[in-house]
Design an enzyme around this catalytic site. Sequence first.
Site, short mmCIF file in Angstrom:
data_model
loop_
_atom_site.label_atom_id
_atom_site.label_comp_id
_atom_site.label_asym_id
_atom_site.label_seq_id
_atom_site.Cartn_x
_atom_site.Cartn_y
_atom_site.Cartn_z
N HIS A 79 25.30 -46.59 45.25
CA HIS A 79 25.10 -47.19 46.57
C HIS A 79 25.66 -48.61 46.70
O HIS A 79 25.57 -49.18 47.79
CB HIS A 79 23.61 -47.26 46.91
N GLU A 114 29.26 -37.05 55.90
CA GLU A 114 30.32 -38.03 56.08
C GLU A 114 31.68 -37.39 56.34
O GLU A 114 32.47 -37.91 57.13
CB GLU A 114 30.39 -38.96 54.87
#
Length: 730
Positions: A528, A458
């Site tokens: 998450h 990321e």
Amino acid sequence: MPKRRRLETGQDWVELSTTPQDWKDADPALLSGMLAELHLIRAFEEAVLELAGEGLVHGPAHSSIGQEGGAVGSIIGLRTADGVTGSHRGHHQFLAKALTHVTGGRFDLDSLVSDEVQALLQRTLAEILGLSQGFSGGRGGSMHLQWLEAGALGTNAIVGGGVPFAAGNAWAQKHAGTTDLTVSYFGDGSSQIGSVLESMNLAAAWKLPLAFFIENNLYAVSTHVDEVVADTRLSVRGQGFGIPGWRVDGMDPLAVHLAVTEAAERLRAGLGSAVVEAEVYRFFHQNGPYPGSAFGYRDKDEEAQWRERDPLTRVAREMTKLKQVTAARVESVRAQAVAAMAKAVGELLEADPDKAGKRRIRPELWPDVGFVDVGIRGDGTELDGLAASDPVEWQGEWTDIKFVDAVAAVMDRRMDEDPRIVVMGEDVHRLNGGTNGATKGLAKKYGPDRVLGTPISENAFVGLGGGLALDGRFRPVVEFMYPDFMWVAADQVFNQIGKARHMFGGDNRMPLVLRTKVAMGSGYGSQHLMDPAGIFATSPGWRIVAPSTAADYVGLMNAALALEDPVLVIEHVDLYAQADRIPAGELDYILPPGKAARRREGDEVTVISYLSSVGHSLEAIEQLGVSADLIDLRWLDRASLDWDTIGESVRKTNNVLIVEQGARGTSYGGWLSDEIQRRYFDWLDQPVQRVTGGEASPSISRVLERAAIARTEEVVTGLELVLAARGGAR
């Protein structure tokens, strides 16, 4: 005994040094340009240290004295269209690029300082002093120097922080069909940082024209490189990623130039990236006008040995041998550079009338304090002329569609209309539209140059998106599979992308869309499922949209893709499979900032929500039979909230309940309730009430997950508390 075979990486790794013949073969104009730039940068840095010693530099003064050879040698042969990103110690990188831009790297040594060079020196010094005539209006200071016109993309205070942006610039250069390249400068301390190594992998995998230039000055502040790495030959870093490396004496500018010239041939030919390690030495401490020996981590003998290898002395000596200059001419170059800096300083400083023998910055040169918040984001005028439409007011026919199919449909429409848009993220090109179908059909239709499946990195790919956005030739849409992953890339998201407009003066454009989904209730656990709205709303620079209907999603995404700001688009997995509808034949309207929706009208309480919590709020209102104004925010960031609709409702109901699903600690409603109470205190009958999840992030266990998040039942309880406090419990 097992059989053993010695393996090779397959990538060149060379040490390059110059010979007397190299100096003879070098273009005299090139050597003169090196000598000129070295002396101008040295005089500049000496002036900065002098001012720092007088207390006139607010903040750090990271001088590059001793390291100029690496920057000048590598940059003097570059084009203006080639980009460079630099480190916190980046004055020399910035000046070498800017000087090469205004002069082409060619100087008359007898008339060294043209009007353009003088203006450049003064403007750069003004920026370091925090003055309005600086390149960023004084906001960037010593560590954030940027001049996009010259290809100076920005120096960076975060160690290694500018490298992913450099990858984005290189991606833009490659896919715009140019042979331009990018050089990203960082030090030995950055060579172990995740964003740097992730970017190496991405640049190698995608064959980007990016040179990773390591200025190895041996010390990260006071820590020697051999204390923190097992292999101090930092140019070896690229081998594991399939990137060739050059190792060179950074005190020899010609050696650096030759190494970068070789690397540039590879980059311009489309063969991929390169690593160049230049061994250099900063003559002073990490910050300020004292040597490292004054702080005890270096000794004077070491410093003296490196000073004997001064790059200014090396170039002058070699040119003298070749009878291209005399000692007197070198002294003249030095004198002209010092005089130019004295003139620049004289334009910015004056005698301090309150302190005899002292100087001060001319008061009229400070920025106006009203400039403090200007340029955090744009003014949105880029949306003028686009067709705005609110689905709440739509009178035409509707098309039935699942929410997630509307997500894919509007992106398809925009990509078809705007070839600048590129989509990237983990698995967006596979699984028939990523893990939820949000990019369905896009990879097949637009191909791998516009729908990019990224590695799991990321930091690298969102930072690359930031570099793309800054370049301006492309409009990146980056997907974070889950919002919790933003913490992995927090530097790029908040320090780099979010601050890029304001930090560099307010004029930069940063047209980046970051998509992510809230997945509470899906059982994916604490790492998450978070709602990122509260974090982004309290971080400068970002706009935020959070649609609760497919029709809103179309208009909000269209607006996000038209804005020149970074926009976070939050989706919710509970909505993806929902049967929904969008205006028939309409995929081009925008839903601009400042436009909330009143989903239900009433006069007892104002309920404010977003995403799937709008539906839960509606269910709770109907269960209790409350007369409530239900406001669906749609735009969540401070600059884009519809305060007219909120204020009108608060003045009518005098009671407010904010409803969100996520954890209390990272709550969006926390700051919103504070703002509402400040604005509408006189109209409130009770403090703003809130419905949130628990303090903990959701767990895997079905029952514990449910207990940690807010749904209809929690909204019912919240409404009952509000009504009880106003004397109207039901």
